[in-house]
Design a protein around this motif. Structure first.
Motif, PDB file in Angstrom:
ATOM      1  N   LEU A 249      46.902  35.829  50.684  1.00 16.74           N
ATOM      2  CA  LEU A 249      47.268  36.751  49.729  1.00 16.74           C
ATOM      3  C   LEU A 249      46.784  37.885  51.208  1.00 16.74           C
ATOM      4  O   LEU A 249      46.567  36.861  52.468  1.00 16.74           O
ATOM      5  CB  LEU A 249      45.510  37.237  49.348  1.00 16.74           C
ATOM      6  N   PRO A 250      48.174  38.414  51.687  1.00 13.83           N
ATOM      7  CA  PRO A 250      48.301  39.233  52.975  1.00 13.83           C
ATOM      8  C   PRO A 250      46.934  40.086  53.249  1.00 13.83           C
ATOM      9  O   PRO A 250      46.643  40.937  52.590  1.00 13.83           O
ATOM     10  CB  PRO A 250      49.657  40.048  52.625  1.00 13.83           C
ATOM     11  N   GLY A 251      46.306  40.028  54.564  1.00 12.04           N
ATOM     12  CA  GLY A 251      45.807  40.750  55.267  1.00 12.04           C
ATOM     13  C   GLY A 251      45.458  41.748  54.719  1.00 12.04           C
ATOM     14  O   GLY A 251      44.377  42.488  55.065  1.00 12.04           O
ATOM     15  N   TRP A 252      46.602  42.881  54.803  1.00  9.44           N
ATOM     16  CA  TRP A 252      46.367  43.947  54.650  1.00  9.44           C
ATOM     17  C   TRP A 252      46.005  44.431  52.651  1.00  9.44           C
ATOM     18  O   TRP A 252      45.733  45.344  52.894  1.00  9.44           O
ATOM     19  CB  TRP A 252      47.993  45.146  54.735  1.00  9.44           C
ATOM     20  N   ILE A 253      46.459  43.584  52.054  1.00 10.66           N
ATOM     21  CA  ILE A 253      45.795  43.695  50.938  1.00 10.66           C
ATOM     22  C   ILE A 253      44.318  43.768  50.854  1.00 10.66           C
ATOM     23  O   ILE A 253      43.638  44.789  50.731  1.00 10.66           O
ATOM     24  CB  ILE A 253      46.556  43.103  50.061  1.00 10.66           C
ATOM     25  N   GLN A 254      43.321  42.521  51.368  1.00 13.95           N
ATOM     26  CA  GLN A 254      42.144  43.013  51.623  1.00 13.95           C
ATOM     27  C   GLN A 254      41.918  44.343  52.340  1.00 13.95           C
ATOM     28  O   GLN A 254      40.818  44.866  51.437  1.00 13.95           O
ATOM     29  CB  GLN A 254      41.814  41.584  51.896  1.00 13.95           C
ATOM     30  N   LYS A 255      42.509  44.257  53.790  1.00 14.63           N
ATOM     31  CA  LYS A 255      41.743  45.635  53.969  1.00 14.63           C
ATOM     32  C   LYS A 255      41.905  46.913  53.370  1.00 14.63           C
ATOM     33  O   LYS A 255      41.099  47.609  53.335  1.00 14.63           O
ATOM     34  CB  LYS A 255      42.281  45.893  55.455  1.00 14.63           C
ATOM     35  N   VAL A 256      43.582  47.035  52.580  1.00  6.45           N
ATOM     36  CA  VAL A 256      43.412  48.185  52.182  1.00  6.45           C
ATOM     37  C   VAL A 256      42.711  48.569  50.196  1.00  6.45           C
ATOM     38  O   VAL A 256      41.625  49.821  50.091  1.00  6.45           O
ATOM     39  CB  VAL A 256      45.062  48.443  51.098  1.00  6.45           C
ATOM     40  N   VAL A 257      42.908  47.470  49.627  1.00  4.05           N
ATOM     41  CA  VAL A 257      41.421  47.326  48.896  1.00  4.05           C
ATOM     42  C   VAL A 257      40.288  47.090  48.216  1.00  4.05           C
ATOM     43  O   VAL A 257      39.409  47.146  46.793  1.00  4.05           O
ATOM     44  CB  VAL A 257      42.616  45.931  46.717  1.00  4.05           C
ATOM     45  N   ASP A 258      39.670  46.075  48.914  1.00  2.00           N
ATOM     46  CA  ASP A 258      38.291  46.129  49.053  1.00  2.00           C
ATOM     47  C   ASP A 258      37.796  46.831  49.669  1.00  2.00           C
ATOM     48  O   ASP A 258      36.045  46.751  49.230  1.00  2.00           O
ATOM     49  CB  ASP A 258      38.081  44.870  49.769  1.00  2.00           C
ATOM     50  N   ALA A 259      37.965  48.401  49.962  1.00  4.37           N
ATOM     51  CA  ALA A 259      36.805  49.471  50.579  1.00  4.37           C
ATOM     52  C   ALA A 259      37.014  50.734  48.831  1.00  4.37           C
ATOM     53  O   ALA A 259      37.161  50.208  48.406  1.00  4.37           O
ATOM     54  CB  ALA A 259      37.520  49.933  51.285  1.00  4.37           C
ATOM     55  N   GLY A 260      35.073  50.617  49.320  1.00  5.73           N
ATOM     56  CA  GLY A 260      34.694  51.744  47.585  1.00  5.73           C
ATOM     57  C   GLY A 260      34.471  51.025  46.794  1.00  5.73           C
ATOM     58  O   GLY A 260      34.882  49.551  46.552  1.00  5.73           O
ATOM     59  N   GLU A 261      33.185  51.306  45.846  1.00  5.39           N
ATOM     60  CA  GLU A 261      32.816  51.289  45.090  1.00  5.39           C
ATOM     61  C   GLU A 261      33.832  50.842  43.548  1.00  5.39           C
ATOM     62  O   GLU A 261      34.750  51.775  43.087  1.00  5.39           O
ATOM     63  CB  GLU A 261      31.846  51.980  44.696  1.00  5.39           C
ATOM     64  N   ALA A 262      34.529  49.982  42.499  1.00  6.31           N
ATOM     65  CA  ALA A 262      35.029  49.628  41.839  1.00  6.31           C
ATOM     66  C   ALA A 262      33.767  49.531  40.580  1.00  6.31           C
ATOM     67  O   ALA A 262      32.826  48.916  40.276  1.00  6.31           O
ATOM     68  CB  ALA A 262      35.515  48.178  42.300  1.00  6.31           C
ATOM     69  N   GLN A 263      35.104  50.067  39.296  1.00  5.74           N
ATOM     70  CA  GLN A 263      34.333  49.474  38.272  1.00  5.74           C
ATOM     71  C   GLN A 263      35.769  48.370  37.282  1.00  5.74           C
ATOM     72  O   GLN A 263      36.668  48.721  37.913  1.00  5.74           O
ATOM     73  CB  GLN A 263      34.618  51.025  37.236  1.00  5.74           C
ATOM     74  N   MET A 264      35.007  47.473  36.409  1.00  6.50           N
ATOM     75  CA  MET A 264      35.490  46.101  36.193  1.00  6.50           C
ATOM     76  C   MET A 264      35.318  46.370  34.502  1.00  6.50           C
ATOM     77  O   MET A 264      34.562  46.718  34.005  1.00  6.50           O
ATOM     78  CB  MET A 264      35.279  45.132  37.215  1.00  6.50           C
ATOM     79  N   GLU A 265      36.346  45.520  34.353  1.00  7.80           N
ATOM     80  CA  GLU A 265      35.664  45.623  32.706  1.00  7.80           C
ATOM     81  C   GLU A 265      37.460  44.232  32.148  1.00  7.80           C
ATOM     82  O   GLU A 265      38.202  44.382  33.350  1.00  7.80           O
ATOM     83  CB  GLU A 265      36.527  46.286  31.608  1.00  7.80           C
ATOM     84  N   GLY A 266      36.746  43.449  31.348  1.00  6.93           N
ATOM     85  CA  GLY A 266      37.337  42.534  30.807  1.00  6.93           C
ATOM     86  C   GLY A 266      36.581  41.320  30.245  1.00  6.93           C
ATOM     87  O   GLY A 266      35.676  41.559  29.605  1.00  6.93           O
ATOM     88  N   ARG A 267      37.589  40.504  29.704  1.00  5.46           N
ATOM     89  CA  ARG A 267      37.344  39.102  28.935  1.00  5.46           C
ATOM     90  C   ARG A 267      36.482  38.168  29.840  1.00  5.46           C
ATOM     91  O   ARG A 267      37.279  37.286  30.738  1.00  5.46           O
ATOM     92  CB  ARG A 267      37.905  39.515  28.114  1.00  5.46           C
ATOM     93  N   VAL A 268      35.285  37.497  29.151  1.00  5.08           N
ATOM     94  CA  VAL A 268      34.608  36.242  29.610  1.00  5.08           C
ATOM     95  C   VAL A 268      34.132  35.412  28.868  1.00  5.08           C
ATOM     96  O   VAL A 268      34.260  35.552  28.080  1.00  5.08           O
ATOM     97  CB  VAL A 268      33.604  36.338  30.889  1.00  5.08           C
ATOM     98  N   GLN A 269      35.071  34.177  29.616  1.00  7.52           N
ATOM     99  CA  GLN A 269      34.339  32.807  28.242  1.00  7.52           C
ATOM    100  C   GLN A 269      34.287  31.860  29.021  1.00  7.52           C
ATOM    101  O   GLN A 269      34.622  31.424  30.437  1.00  7.52           O
ATOM    102  CB  GLN A 269      36.264  31.967  28.055  1.00  7.52           C
ATOM    103  N   TRP A 270      32.654  31.317  28.727  1.00  9.43           N
ATOM    104  CA  TRP A 270      32.751  30.223  29.570  1.00  9.43           C
ATOM    105  C   TRP A 270      32.584  28.989  27.580  1.00  9.43           C
ATOM    106  O   TRP A 270      32.061  29.126  26.688  1.00  9.43           O
ATOM    107  CB  TRP A 270      31.091  30.343  29.397  1.00  9.43           C
ATOM    108  N   GLN A 271      33.239  27.924  27.775  1.00  9.38           N
ATOM    109  CA  GLN A 271      33.339  26.659  27.402  1.00  9.38           C
ATOM    110  C   GLN A 271      33.911  26.094  27.735  1.00  9.38           C
ATOM    111  O   GLN A 271      35.151  25.542  29.092  1.00  9.38           O
ATOM    112  CB  GLN A 271      33.813  27.247  26.134  1.00  9.38           C
TER     113      GLN A 271
END
Length: 298
Positions: A249-271
């Motif tokens: 991942l380019p370094g600028w991506i992490q600097k730009v998007v990792d700041a600030g509280e995030a809301q996340m959703e999705g599907r998880v499967q353990w098997q």
């Protein structure tokens, strides 16, 4: 108490000291107990036996290895009521078992439930509380487990996470013939977490809160899980760090998007030794991240 040649309501049997055991979800609870059975009035001509018991000290071990306890506690309570006459009451017993703040000296004991070595407890102790309701088939019909640990070290892929952990598991049996449960509303909270990859510090005082929606849990070893996730976290630094183990991942991506509280959703499967997040989406006021992640062995 005898009336007209029959046992009467109010009669009781009290045992001041007895070695007691109880089994639930593959675990064996054992300890010395005080027990009392009181015969209470029920329908006309029937008595309802009511058992209350307290284990002053108890241990919990896997059923297959009873000599290796991994939980030590005090004041475990059992309450059971039988309905009907002597011929049918064996099939009509409802019971509850509960305890609070039992000591788990080594949380690595729970690694046997996890799907693979990519997600594991590395170090740390905790406290366990449980409240289980048993149905007439003798299995757990519903219940809750709560694990709280401070200074717990988790291993997630190549990342090390050190902080405070709280796991609140809510169960409602979905299948009478198996250990399959609805786990809707179960929660995982991480607070004050220090995230490292080798000697590199990726985050400090990080936090995350995960809630399961419409989740199905098979309580076997390892656990199988299929459900929807709702997540709040301080930022997506940990998620990006997981991806950067395998993707450049380019370094600028992490600097730009990792700041600030995030809301996340999705599907998880353990098997079958695999952890799958697909689809998975994170967002805050400035960005959206769409992701897929699969952890399987190495």
């Amino acid at each position: 108490k005898i009336h007209d040649g029959k046992l009467d309501a109010g009669s009781f049997l009290e045992v001041p000291h007895v070695a007691a055991t109880a089994s639930a979800l593959g675990n064996r609870f054992a300890g010395d107990a005080q027990a009392r059975i009181t015969f209470e009035a029920a329908a006309e001509g029937e008595l309802q036996p009511h058992l209350t018991a307290v284990m002053q000290k108890f241990e919990v071990a896997a059923v297959e290895s009873p000599g290796q306890p991994y939980v030590h506690g005090t004041d475990l309570h059992i309450d059971a009521v039988a309905h009907g006459d002597r011929q049918t009451m064996d099939d009509r017993v409802h019971a509850r078992l509960w305890f609070k703040d039992a000591l788990v000296p080594d949380l690595r004991a729970y690694n046997r439930y996890l799907p693979n070595s990519r997600l594991r407890f590395v170090d740390g102790a905790g406290r366990l509380s449980g409240d289980l309701e048993f149905d007439r088939e003798g299995g757990v019909g519903s219940g809750t487990f709560r694990v709280v640990g401070q200074g717990v070290q988790l291993g997630v892929a190549e990342l090390a996470m050190l902080g405070n952990v709280e796991i609140d598991t809510r169960l409602r049996r979905a299948d009478l013939k198996s250990h399959s449960f609805n786990a809707d509303g179960s929660r995982l909270s991480l607070k004050g977490v220090r995230v490292t990859s080798g000697d590199e510090v990726l985050g400090a005082d990080w936090w995350g809160d995960v809630v399961l929606d419409r989740a199905r849990l098979d309580w076997d070893k390892p656990i199988a899980l299929d459900g929807q996730l709702q997540v709040r976290m301080r930022d997506v630094a940990v998620l990006l760090a997981l991806y950067s183990q395998r993707k450049d991942l380019p370094g600028w991506i992490q600097k730009v998007v990792d700041a600030g509280e995030a809301q996340m959703e999705g599907r998880v499967q353990w098997q079958d030794n695999a952890l799958l997040l697909d689809p998975f989406a994170a967002s805050n006021d400035r960005f959206d991240v769409m992701a897929r992640l699969r952890l399987h062995d190495k």
